[in-house]
Design a protein around this motif. Structure first.
Motif, PDB file in Angstrom:
ATOM      1  N   TYR A  84       0.846  -1.206   0.000  1.00  0.00           N
ATOM      2  CA  TYR A  84       0.000   0.000   0.000  1.00  0.00           C
ATOM      3  C   TYR A  84       0.878   1.251   0.000  1.00  0.00           C
ATOM      4  O   TYR A  84       0.628   2.212  -0.732  1.00  0.00           O
ATOM      5  N   TYR A  87       2.391   1.743  -3.441  1.00  0.00           N
ATOM      6  CA  TYR A  87       1.408   2.045  -4.486  1.00  0.00           C
ATOM      7  C   TYR A  87       0.932   3.496  -4.425  1.00  0.00           C
ATOM      8  O   TYR A  87       0.763   4.153  -5.453  1.00  0.00           O
ATOM      9  N   TYR A  88       0.704   3.989  -3.186  1.00  0.00           N
ATOM     10  CA  TYR A  88       0.147   5.335  -3.055  1.00  0.00           C
ATOM     11  C   TYR A  88       1.219   6.417  -2.852  1.00  0.00           C
ATOM     12  O   TYR A  88       0.892   7.589  -2.710  1.00  0.00           O
ATOM     13  N   THR A  90       4.079   8.999  -4.049  1.00  0.00           N
ATOM     14  CA  THR A  90       4.412   9.775  -5.252  1.00  0.00           C
ATOM     15  C   THR A  90       5.725  10.492  -5.016  1.00  0.00           C
ATOM     16  O   THR A  90       6.292  10.470  -3.923  1.00  0.00           O
ATOM     17  N   ARG A 154      -8.727   4.146   2.483  1.00  0.00           N
ATOM     18  CA  ARG A 154      -8.562   3.185   1.388  1.00  0.00           C
ATOM     19  C   ARG A 154      -7.667   2.004   1.791  1.00  0.00           C
ATOM     20  O   ARG A 154      -6.946   1.441   0.987  1.00  0.00           O
TER      21      ARG A 154
END
Length: 740
Positions: A84, A87-88, A90, A154
């Motif tokens: 997680y 993936y999230y 940046t 999320r």
């Protein structure tokens, strides 16, 4: 060239053929069951169990005692947390796994009682374990809140599954032995890990939980389900059938939580004071047979785990003991009923010697009154002063069978028929096995084993004018639609003539007026009853020891009985071995505690529209002349107890603010603070505690421990008290508290 191409084609075609032959062989022969099961999962519905909710338990006033809570397991996938974070993340905003773990621990600790540090320690466990179990006892409400917070972030690395049902006891250890306990009952033949798919239920193993298990349990339901072929996920399919579960019914008990707590507090204080081994207390309605309180305590209870405490026997219905003098009232009732004596007839009460056995085994027994030496007493005084020789000679006038049957009619030697599965029936020797001294022993409560409930029920019969009432604890049940089904009182046929009942009642009143219980009466409320002191029989040597059962069974008010109160101490210290010094004092305290509850006040508020109601003023502490003038000016009638023109008003019934009609009178207790309750115990000096800001329950506990009577006005938290903090207290003093 052409031949090589043909050979290659033949080899390729042959290979494909062999592949299909092997594949079909594997599918049709080797893995047939695997694919058959997968196909059936897709096209043939399976069946899952729907679990019912176990019913709750309430007291007679609707206060929740026990409820059921669904418990869930929460597992966290630690590898998925790292995925997680990657993936999230940046270039402008980096997400770190440690921050996610910190947020997970914060959310879990916010909605549960699991500390933040404990969650973090599990998330940071060393080793390669991918998933960690945070807890398997998270409530349904908490798990919903956790899932909602996770959804906002999320998070998809958590797994939530139903784990079990859990009984929640709102009042802690109150009535623990009475309510009982449950255990998880799982159909172990169903090898399915998820309890939602098994015949899982909570099953009562003792107490109310066991006695009403079928009512509380409900019925399992089921539903047809279909699954995707390559997963265990259910799919929607038209035509699937469902049979809903039926939740268990809620059970309402006849118990009053406030009275139950009063009894519990009094017994605990009594155990400490008397150094007794066990204590039991029962409060029953003389009008219906309802059990308002039933408490049994042991010296070791406070050190026991509450779960263990709930599995211990309810001594009120299972403990057997020799009652002693409390049963003299039954012997007197038999003699009066069969007209073998009148209440004022005198009887020789001198000690008597009995011989039994023959030859070398011939023995003698002396029946006497210990340190008393009565000559002739009336039957009333035999009961009041508790004479063993006297009541034994009264029994001589009664036919053996008639005396035996009277004890049976009062409920001894058989179960009372109450709601409890564990109730014992007691022991009473059949007539054909009586010895030469059995009848005399029975007359004063020896050579018989009874339960505390049997004794309490027998005094309900006396207070109810000779008609037995079946004791019961189930007030009613309520189904999931809110429909209430009430239990009905069961009254037996009259077993005593009205004249015999009146005479026995007058004898029990004499016990408290001038007999063995003369220290126990309340000036503002008359109490009737009988003390009991019985030596314990050693089960090995069959000889009586220097250990005692001390008991008192009584009822109040005497003019129109409402409650029977029974207390028994097992192995009280020698000084407190008599029923008057131990059990009788506790009965007095319980009665005073009940009177302090607003809903049990003697003069209740009138609701008739045509009657002019007047509020009772507060005249406590005033001299009698002044109190008379105030009440006369307000046209309020009054009666004076213990008249003393030079005294002051120590107590008034009803209390200030109660509205009464023309037919009611205010009772004034007048004197120089010489209420008998002050002399109940020689206690150390105590001062008035600060009650402001406390709950009624906390104040009641202080009132019981400090020996003052609490009068309650209003609801909520205490905002004021009539006795100043620090004032020296005397037993029986009344403190009025106002609530907000």
């Amino acid at each position: 060239m052409i031949n090589s191409r043909i050979k290659s084609l033949i080899i390729f075609t042959t290979g494909i053929g062999i592949f299909w032959i092997v594949s079909l062989f594997l599918i049709q022969v080797i893995d047939v069951n695997k694919f058959k099961d997968r196909a059936s999962r897709q096209y043939v519905p399976g069946r899952e169990v729907i679990l019912p909710q176990r019913g709750s338990i309430y007291d007679r006033n609707g206060e929740l005692l026990v409820s059921t809570q669904k418990c869930y397991s929460l597992e966290i996938d630690r590898v998925a947390i790292n995925e997680y974070a990657k993936y999230y993340s940046t270039k402008t905003k980096q997400i770190h796994a440690k921050d996610i773990k910190d947020n997970v621990a914060t959310v879990v600790s916010r909605y549960t009682d699991i500390p933040y540090s404990k969650v973090m320690s599990k998330l940071n466990l060393k080793g390669k374990r991918r998933t960690v179990l945070i807890s398997d006892k998270i409530s349904e409400l908490a798990i919903k809140s956790i899932k909602e917070d996770f959804r906002k972030e999320r998070y998809r690395f958590h797994v939530v599954t139903f784990n079990s049902f859990r009984r929640v006891y709102q009042k802690g250890a109150l009535a623990a032995r009475l309510i009982g306990a449950v255990t998880s009952d799982i159909d172990k033949d169903l090898k399915i890990r998820n309890p939602e798919k098994t015949l899982y239920e909570l099953k009562g193993i003792c107490g109310v939980e066991k006695s009403f298990n079928e009512v509380l349990s409900g019925e399992h339901g089921w539903k047809d389900v279909m699954y995707e072929a390559n997963s265990k996920s259910p799919i929607d399919y038209e035509g699937l059938k469902t049979h809903p579960a039926i939740d268990g019914k809620d059970v309402y008990l006849t118990i009053d939580s406030d009275i139950q707590e009063i009894v519990k507090n009094v017994l605990e204080a009594g155990l400490k004071k008397t150094s007794a081994k066990n204590a039991v207390g029962i409060v029953m309605s003389t009008e219906t047979g309802e059990i308002y309180a039933m408490s049994s305590v042991n010296n070791d209870d406070k050190s026991r785990d509450i779960k263990k405490l709930r599995t211990l026997p309810n001594l009120c219905v299972s403990f057997l003991y020799e009652p002693g003098s409390t049963l003299k009232a039954i012997t007197a009732a038999a003699a009066l009923h069969y007209n073998t004596i009148s209440i004022d007839d005198t009887v020789n009460c001198r000690s008597r010697t009995e011989y039994f056995g023959k030859g070398r085994r011939k023995k003698k027994r002396i029946i006497d009154d210990d340190d008393h030496d009565y000559h002739d007493l009336s039957l009333r005084d035999i009961i009041a002063k508790s004479s063993n020789p006297g009541i034994s000679r009264v029994s001589d006038r009664i036919d053996d069978i008639k005396l035996y049957n009277m004890f049976r009619d009062f409920g001894f030697g058989r179960k009372t028929g109450t709601d409890f599965n564990e109730e014992a029936k007691g022991l009473m020797r059949p007539i054909d096995k009586w010895t030469s001294y059995s009848k005399h022993s029975l007359s004063f409560g020896h050579e018989i084993s009874v339960t505390p409930l049997q004794v309490a029920a027998s005094y309900v019969t006396i207070a109810n004018n000779g008609k037995p009432l079946k004791p019961y604890v189930l007030l009613g049940t309520k189904d999931e639609n809110g429909n209430m089904d009430y239990s009905k009182p069961r009254e037996g046929d009259r077993i005593l003539k009205k004249s015999a009942v009146r005479d026995v009642q007058s004898a029990l009143e004499a016990v408290v007026e001038y007999g063995t219980g003369s220290r126990l009466n309340l000036e503002y409320l008359n109490l009737a009853g009988k003390t009991g002191t019985a030596e314990k029989l050693d089960p090995v040597t069959k000889r009586y020891t220097n250990k005692y059962f001390a008991s008192f069974s009584g009822y109040f008010p005497t003019d129109k009985p409402k409650f029977v109160v029974f207390v028994m101490y097992d192995e009280a210290s020698y000084y407190y071995r008599t029923g008057s010094l131990s059990a009788g004092v506790s009965v007095n305290k319980i009665a005073r505690g009940i009177l302090s509850l607003p809903r049990y006040r003697l003069a209740e508020k009138e609701v008739i529209n045509d009657i002019v109601l007047r509020k009772v003023p507060d005249v406590k502490g005033m001299d009698l002349t002044q109190a008379k003038e105030i009440l006369t000016d307000r046209r309020i009638q009054f009666d004076i107890k213990k008249k003393d023109d030079n005294g002051i008003v120590l107590e008034q019934i009803p209390e200030e603010g109660v509205e009464i009609g023309p037919g009611h009178k205010v009772i004034l207790v007048v004197g120089e603070r010489s209420i008998s309750s002050e002399n109940l115990e020689n206690e150390e000096t105590k001062v008035m505690p600060d009650l402001v800001g406390k709950t009624v329950r906390s104040a009641m506990q202080l009132a019981q421990s400090h020996g003052f009577v609490l009068k309650i006005m209003g609801t909520g938290i205490i905002k004021s008290q009539s006795i100043k903090v620090g004032r020296e207290l005397k037993a029986g003093m009344v403190c009025k508290v106002s609530l907000r």
